[in-house]
Design an enzyme around this catalytic site. Structure first.
Site, PDB file in Angstrom:
ATOM      1  N   ASP A  84      32.736  27.064  35.144  1.00  0.00           N
ATOM      2  CA  ASP A  84      31.357  27.541  35.008  1.00  0.00           C
ATOM      3  C   ASP A  84      31.007  28.591  36.059  1.00  0.00           C
ATOM      4  O   ASP A  84      30.409  29.612  35.745  1.00  0.00           O
ATOM      5  CB  ASP A  84      30.375  26.363  35.109  1.00  0.00           C
ATOM      6  CG  ASP A  84      30.374  25.518  33.836  1.00  0.00           C
ATOM      7  OD1 ASP A  84      30.901  26.000  32.818  1.00  0.00           O
ATOM      8  OD2 ASP A  84      29.854  24.389  33.879  1.00  0.00           O
ATOM      9  N   ARG A 141      32.631  31.898  35.346  1.00  0.00           N
ATOM     10  CA  ARG A 141      32.054  32.566  34.162  1.00  0.00           C
ATOM     11  C   ARG A 141      30.707  33.194  34.479  1.00  0.00           C
ATOM     12  O   ARG A 141      30.378  34.270  33.973  1.00  0.00           O
ATOM     13  CB  ARG A 141      31.936  31.557  33.016  1.00  0.00           C
ATOM     14  CG  ARG A 141      33.293  31.271  32.436  1.00  0.00           C
ATOM     15  CD  ARG A 141      33.308  30.139  31.437  1.00  0.00           C
ATOM     16  NE  ARG A 141      34.700  29.966  31.007  1.00  0.00           N
ATOM     17  CZ  ARG A 141      35.130  28.950  30.283  1.00  0.00           C
ATOM     18  NH1 ARG A 141      34.292  28.005  29.897  1.00  0.00           N
ATOM     19  NH2 ARG A 141      36.406  28.882  29.935  1.00  0.00           N
ATOM     20  N   GLU A 178      38.413  34.976  32.409  1.00  0.00           N
ATOM     21  CA  GLU A 178      37.561  33.795  32.648  1.00  0.00           C
ATOM     22  C   GLU A 178      37.132  33.142  31.329  1.00  0.00           C
ATOM     23  O   GLU A 178      35.987  32.704  31.189  1.00  0.00           O
ATOM     24  CB  GLU A 178      36.322  34.164  33.469  1.00  0.00           C
ATOM     25  CG  GLU A 178      36.615  34.469  34.920  1.00  0.00           C
ATOM     26  CD  GLU A 178      37.117  33.264  35.702  1.00  0.00           C
ATOM     27  OE1 GLU A 178      37.865  33.496  36.663  1.00  0.00           O
ATOM     28  OE2 GLU A 178      36.785  32.116  35.356  1.00  0.00           O
TER      29      GLU A 178
END
Lengths: 263, 387
Positions: free
Chosen positions: B240, B243, B363
């Site tokens: 997360d 990203r 990613e």
């Protein structure tokens, strides 16, 4: 050593300035505000002097402006200034330089100081008067448009370079002194991230005119801004066209003589 | 959710913006033309605290949240997207993983020199046969007394040749598949470690991309991150943050595409008027600006949610998917507005066009983001309307 830095919040130089309808100020919607560019040199010089003098030296920022000015004050604290005095009072709209200097003289007198650094002028109204009036009120020497500043080893005096037409002028001054700073004096540092974190805990003393012992706006009646006007629109541009250049020049000369009547 | 930035966030944004416009802009053309990683830029970024942004003060960090990191990456990417890569990976993956999963010993050993920027941290997951499919990782590990012996290679590793510490996910037990993965902190001077192939990429040229080779590479057992077999959990748990970083990079690229398109279109005249006055240009500008705002809202929301600490994988994937897509649309339209000159190296948009493409790949590809989003959405429906 106690160092004072004067700060002003001004519209970003990249912003297009529009006068409000009443002509009493600028339209602030969508305008980004920054630390007055020349004040950044003042902050940096204050921090350099603090680092040089060491000991319990301290840099105090003094700023007069609306509540929103806390952001530029906080930026100066993030750069490394120790604390700040923020003069904010609803009765202060468009104060003239005498008013600003009168109030700042009171604050600075209360704080005490060895050196005051400020920008050579604000980039919004370009008055360049506050530091001159302050010097008079505080009865101290003033050195303007400084491009180099050197403190003597015993911190009793300073040598200042001023950029003047065709060269530099070197001035020696006793302390305390007020120095207005110009581009070239130094390379202002960025507010570092740890600095931004630390700035949250530094003190900003907020003062109204009453807090400072003024019962009315000092020097209010001396001069006031009547109206702000937008720049007149530039005239229409005309391009003189002709097959051959000499014909175009002849036509241009005729227009300048007969229509513009400037030759 | 309030989207107005706080005073502190605006100050960080200003420092990042001023720094990027002055320090990075001064070297950006040269470093991208010659494929040079700007050590000096990273040194200065480190001095200002950008390499420890989200770490607590006790480890030398500045103690800010993910939104502040987003603002910094966005500003850096507006000038040089490839400079943002190492800042993003270092903060959102390397620092984060060691802080969240590392033992006290590992934290004390690495975090202070990582937050000070003295050591750049990188993250190595991808292998020739594993990338999106993390469970396919085959890099082998054998325990040998107080050490582990790593064999295999990692490919397409951003800044792998500049790293002081590399977080590697390898396979301690192939039988157990995803439960057999373990994460290690590897230093480049451990025996058996070397840099392999150096990639020549389409864009992002001021960031190096290399292969890392492990031949009987010996790693002390104390350098296992978390526990043995926790590798998959660590890899997925850190996605997360990475990203959000790419979403931020996308915002920077899309913003520059819009800036360049508008400034060019105001100057360029065709058929007797400025091309910005043609409706065909204006519609592009309207779409670019609207998409950029929407992407920014998604990204800031994702960062705020991550800072709040709750689950946010769906929102993060939405931000990454959307921001990377609209950044590519923005550079495409901006180049179209530029016309022929936009295709030359004379104009910034050519570099941003090349840099943007990888946003939809690294990613987690856009396809992976859609898997994450759809899975979460279907789970929500399953809860509300059980089948």
């Amino acid at each position: 050593m106690k160092i004072i830095v004067l700060l002003k919040r001004v519209p970003d130089s990249e912003t297009k300035i529009l006068i409000n309808q009443e002509g009493t100020g600028i339209r602030e919607d969508g305008v980004k505000f920054i630390i007055n560019t020349y004040d950044e040199y003042a902050i940096e010089e204050g921090l350099l002097m603090k680092e040089k003098a060491g000991g319990d030296s301290k840099v105090t920022v003094v700023c007069m402006g609306s509540d929103e000015a806390t952001e530029v004050i906080r930026t100066a604290l993030a750069m490394g200034a120790d604390d700040a005095v923020h003069i904010a009072d609803a009765t202060l709209s468009n104060p003239g330089p005498f008013t600003t200097a009168s109030i700042m003289a009171k604050v600075i007198g209360d704080e005490g100081f060895d050196i005051i650094f400020c920008g050579k002028q604000a980039i919004d109204d370009d008055m360049a008067q506050v530091h001159c009036i302050l010097a008079e009120m505080l009865d101290i020497p003033q050195v303007s448009v400084a491009t180099a500043f050197e403190l003597s080893d015993d911190a009793a005096k300073a040598t200042v370079s001023r950029r003047i037409e065709g060269g530099d002028e070197k001035v020696e001054t006793s302390l305390p002194v007020i120095v207005s700073c110009d581009k070239g004096l130094n390379d202002p540092r960025y507010a570092s991230l740890p600095g931004i974190m630390k700035a949250k805990k530094k003190e900003i003393k907020k003062k109204s005119l009453a807090d400072l012992g003024f019962s009315e706006v000092p020097g209010g009646g001396r001069s006031r801004v009547l109206k702000w006007l937008p720049l007149p629109k530039g005239g229409e541009c005309r391009i003189v066209e002709a097959e051959e250049t000499p014909d175009a020049v002849r036509e241009l000369v005729r227009l300048l003589r007969e229509e513009a009547k400037v030759i | 959710m309030c989207m107005k930035l706080t005073e502190e966030e605006r100050m960080i944004q200003k420092t990042a913006r001023d720094f990027a416009r002055k320090e990075i802009a001064a070297v950006v053309e040269e470093s991208n033309r010659n494929g040079v990683f700007q050590e000096e830029v990273y040194r200065k970024l480190s001095e200002l605290g950008f390499m420890g942004m989200t770490m607590p003060e006790e480890y030398g960090g500045a103690g800010f949240g993910n939104l502040c990191l987003v603002l910094a990456l966005e500003e850096i990417s507006r000038v040089c997207p490839s400079t943002a890569i190492a800042v993003s990976v270092h903060n959102s993956l390397a620092n984060h993983i060691i802080y969240k999963w590392g033992s006290d010993g590992l934290k004390k050993k690495y975090l202070p020199r990582m937050t000070s920027g003295e050591t750049i941290g990188v993250y190595a997951l991808t292998e020739p046969n594993a990338g999106s499919d993390v469970a396919a990782i085959r890099m082998s590990v054998v325990r040998d007394g107080d050490e582990y012996i790593l064999n295999g290679s990692k490919i397409l590793i951003s800044t792998g040749d500049k790293a002081g510490v590399i977080l590697v996910v390898a396979c301690t037990d192939p039988e157990k598949r995803t439960r057999g993965l373990t994460a290690f902190a590897v230093e480049p001077d451990f025996s058996g470690f070397s840099i392999g192939k150096v990639e020549h990429k389409m864009g992002m040229k001021a960031s190096t991309t290399v292969e890392l080779v492990f031949e009987d590479c010996r790693v002390p057992a104390s350098n296992v991150i978390g526990k043995e077999s926790q590798g998959m959990q660590i890899a997925l748990g850190s996605l997360d943050g990475g990203r959000i970083g790419i979403a931020a990079q996308s915002l920077g690229i899309a913003q520059t595409a819009l800036d360049e398109a508008v400034l060019f279109a105001r100057e360029r005249r065709q058929f007797g008027k400025r091309i910005v006055d043609f409706q065909a240009t204006r519609w592009k500008i309207a779409d670019m600006a609207t998409n950029l705002d929407a992407a920014r809202l998604l990204t800031y929301r994702a960062a705020r949610l991550r800072d709040a600490g709750g689950p946010c994988s769906k929102e993060v994937s939405m931000a990454k998917l959307f921001a990377s897509r609209i950044a590519n649309e923005a550079v495409y339209d901006a180049m179209q507005i530029h016309g022929g000159v936009g295709y030359t190296e004379e104009f910034k948009i050519e570099r941003f066009f090349r840099d943007a493409r990888v946003l939809e790949i690294y990613e987690g590809t856009s396809e992976i983001q859609r898997i994450v989003i759809s899975k979460k959405v279907l789970e929500e429906y399953e809860q509300m309307y059980p089948a």
